[in-house]
Design an enzyme around this catalytic site. Structure first.
Site, mmCIF file in Angstrom:
data_model
loop_
_atom_site.group_PDB
_atom_site.id
_atom_site.type_symbol
_atom_site.label_atom_id
_atom_site.label_comp_id
_atom_site.label_asym_id
_atom_site.label_seq_id
_atom_site.Cartn_x
_atom_site.Cartn_y
_atom_site.Cartn_z
ATOM 1 N N GLY A 46 0.697 -1.092 0.124
ATOM 2 C CA GLY A 46 -0.366 -0.095 0.241
ATOM 3 C C GLY A 46 1.476 1.357 0.090
ATOM 4 C CD GLN A 51 3.796 5.963 2.689
ATOM 5 O OE1 GLN A 51 3.098 5.117 2.249
ATOM 6 N NE2 GLN A 51 4.487 5.188 3.309
ATOM 7 C CB CYS A 89 5.861 1.335 7.176
ATOM 8 S SG CYS A 89 4.771 2.871 6.660
ATOM 9 C CG LEU A 90 7.360 0.678 1.379
ATOM 10 C CD1 LEU A 90 6.241 1.400 -0.419
ATOM 11 C CD2 LEU A 90 8.246 0.159 1.115
ATOM 12 C CG HIS A 131 0.223 1.153 7.574
ATOM 13 N ND1 HIS A 131 1.263 0.578 8.635
ATOM 14 C CD2 HIS A 131 1.115 2.026 6.502
ATOM 15 C CE1 HIS A 131 2.205 1.036 7.448
ATOM 16 N NE2 HIS A 131 2.586 1.896 6.967
ATOM 17 C CD GLU A 132 -1.123 2.399 2.867
ATOM 18 O OE1 GLU A 132 -0.146 3.057 3.053
ATOM 19 O OE2 GLU A 132 0.014 1.312 2.703
ATOM 20 C CG HIS A 135 0.474 6.841 6.038
ATOM 21 N ND1 HIS A 135 1.897 6.827 6.597
ATOM 22 C CD2 HIS A 135 0.859 5.000 5.573
ATOM 23 C CE1 HIS A 135 3.022 6.444 6.388
ATOM 24 N NE2 HIS A 135 2.569 4.836 5.816
HETATM 25 ZN ZN LIG Z 1 3.376 3.326 5.825
#
Ligand SMILES: [Zn+2]
Length: 183
Positions: A46, A51, A89-90, A131-132, A135
């Site tokens: 995701g 991000q 997480c990226l 999670h997204e 963000h």
């Molecule tokens: Zn993340």
């Protein structure tokens, strides 16, 4: 404009609540395309717009071979069931911690043409959606950890070679294919 650099932990944009999308136009569809390509390029499950430095309530997902996006998401939880498992997480590359999430979610939102859509998911998909959506509120998964795990996570983040508190880095994450890594 396709694959965009991923903003890393320490970048203020990741701590800023994103604005709701108002215009469902060509630029929005380009953003969804950029998010999708960046997510896939990084092997993420995701990716949320902040991000890549865009403060809009948009995220993409690629979970269990279901590829899509959701705009202005509103989450509903049909029950009290929870799950606990590894999350990454990226924007916090290379670090994974067991994170408690709700097991089932029903997310309402819109597609990039402004049509209302609903996304019902459990397990990995439900984890990804939570999670997204976090963000979009400036919340990171390390915030969801219990005290002991959070301490451990913060120590690991400060020790990570990409972490630079004085100069938020814009380093591109090296591609990887591991599933269950959320943007
Ligand atoms: Zn993340």
């Amino acid at each position: 404009m396709t694959v965009q650099p991923i903003r890393l932990f320490g970048d203020p944009v990741l701590r800023t609540a994103a604005e709701p999308v108002v215009d469902f136009d060509k630029e929005l569809r380009q953003l969804v395309e950029d998010l999708t390509e960046t997510m896939q390029g990084e092997g993420g499950a995701g990716l949320a717009a902040p991000q890549i430095g865009v403060g809009l309530r948009v995220f993409t997902f690629d979970v269990d071979d279901v590829l899509g996006h959701l705009i202005n998401p509103v989450l509903e939880f049909p029950d009290e069931e929870e799950q606990d498992g590894p999350e990454g997480c990226l924007s916090i590359p290379g670090l994974y911690f067991d994170t408690k999430r709700r097991l089932n979610v029903a997310a309402k939102g819109f597609n990039s043409y402004g049509d209302p859509v609903q996304l019902v998911g459990s397990g990995l998909m439900a984890r990804c959606v939570q999670h997204e959506t976090d963000h979009l509120d400036g919340v990171l998964f390390v915030d969801r950890l219990d005290r002991a795990r959070r301490k451990e996570a913060m120590r690991a983040i400060r020790a990570a070679e990409w972490y630079d508190p004085g100069n938020p880095p814009l380093v591109k994450v090296s591609p990887h294919q591991t599933r269950g890594i959320f943007g």
